[in-house]
Design a protein around this motif. Structure first.
Motif, mmCIF file in Angstrom:
data_model
loop_
_atom_site.group_PDB
_atom_site.id
_atom_site.type_symbol
_atom_site.label_atom_id
_atom_site.label_comp_id
_atom_site.label_asym_id
_atom_site.label_seq_id
_atom_site.Cartn_x
_atom_site.Cartn_y
_atom_site.Cartn_z
ATOM 1 N N ILE A 189 39.654 49.757 40.857
ATOM 2 C CA ILE A 189 38.862 50.569 41.787
ATOM 3 C C ILE A 189 38.818 49.917 43.161
ATOM 4 O O ILE A 189 39.009 50.581 44.192
ATOM 5 C CB ILE A 189 37.441 50.785 41.238
ATOM 6 N N GLU A 190 38.580 48.622 43.209
ATOM 7 C CA GLU A 190 38.481 47.945 44.500
ATOM 8 C C GLU A 190 39.810 47.972 45.245
ATOM 9 O O GLU A 190 39.847 48.184 46.469
ATOM 10 C CB GLU A 190 37.996 46.511 44.303
ATOM 11 N N ARG A 228 37.402 47.036 37.361
ATOM 12 C CA ARG A 228 36.773 46.741 38.646
ATOM 13 C C ARG A 228 37.833 46.478 39.708
ATOM 14 O O ARG A 228 37.750 46.983 40.830
ATOM 15 C CB ARG A 228 35.862 45.513 38.517
ATOM 16 N N HIS A 278 31.510 51.590 44.714
ATOM 17 C CA HIS A 278 32.416 51.971 43.634
ATOM 18 C C HIS A 278 31.971 53.292 43.003
ATOM 19 O O HIS A 278 32.799 54.172 42.719
ATOM 20 C CB HIS A 278 32.488 50.875 42.572
#
Length: 243
Positions: free
Chosen positions: A54-55, A51, A137
């Motif tokens: 990706i962020e 996570r 996302h």
């Protein structure tokens, strides 16, 4: 023409931060702030913070960083699962699924707060994933390009099918191929820069450059700088030429 490139990340955000810092140091040393940084895909799976990876990449691009992020097979499997719990990627062996321990999908879902993703019924895990994974996302993953050409280098995740023009390559080959690409000694018209097949070290084969140094299996995450077809590994102490 200078280009930076980073191999398969697999959820290792802290290592990615370290490599971005090394690239900035090399940029300062060369006075070149314009060269792009290409990430060859597999942002997710197996590692602890998919996570966060990706962020970090999504926000960086949104804020104007000159970053190119390519789609890897693990990124496509994750996006496919979010769309459909029964999705089976055409490049994956029929007896496996994205949530199989060998693939590492459960670690990705855990980074979003999905509880026990490997030990509950798939429909419930899927429902939680759809609720917890931000829509931006999924949109980011689905919009990732499959290849990027700059100067004498062509960047892809897995490789190419030899002898096929790039516009005619299938996405599945670009994301999944090993043979006959890995054993083909021919010049492909560009230095093919790829990941996907884990090695102990970044390796230059003359016609291709493999950047996957096995971070998914406890190895390092690697970054290089490419000038023409010359390549240097970026280390904590600076550049090391790769033959």
């Amino acid at each position: 023409m200078r280009t930076y490139a980073i191999g398969d990340i697999h959820g290792h955000l802290s290592l990615l931060h370290d490599l971005h810092a090394r690239i900035e140091a090399d940029r300062r040393a060369t006075g070149d702030q314009d060269a792009p940084v290409v990430h060859v895909g597999d942002l997710v799976d197996r590692g602890p913070d998919s996570r966060g990876v990706i962020e970090h990449l999504r926000q960086g691009i949104e804020q104007g960083e000159n970053w190119v992020v390519l789609k890897g097979n693990h990124d496509r499997m994750f996006a496919g699962f979010l769309r459909d719990a029964a999705h089976h990627d055409p490049g994956l062996r029929r007896e496996l699924s994205w949530l199989h321990p060998r693939l590492g999908g459960a670690a990705t879902l855990a980074s979003y707060g999905v509880t026990h993703p490997a030990d509950r019924p798939v429909p419930k895990v899927h429902a939680d994933a759809q609720a917890l994974v931000p829509a931006e996302h999924l949109a980011f993953l689905e919009a990732l390009p499959t290849h990027y050409r700059r100067g004498e280098a062509l960047f892809v995740h897995a490789g190419i099918r030899p002898g096929i023009p790039i516009p005619e390559q299938s996405e599945t080959d670009l994301l999944w191929i090993r043979e006959p690409f890995l054993s083909d000694p021919r010049d492909h018209g560009a230095l093919i820069v790829h990941g996907h097949t884990a090695l102990d070290d970044v390796t230059h084969y003359g016609n291709r450059l493999n950047l996957d140094s096995g971070v998914a299996y406890g190895g390092p995450l690697s970054a290089v700088v490419i000038e023409g077809r010359s390549v240097w590994l970026l280390t904590a102490k600076g550049r090391i030429a790769i033959a």
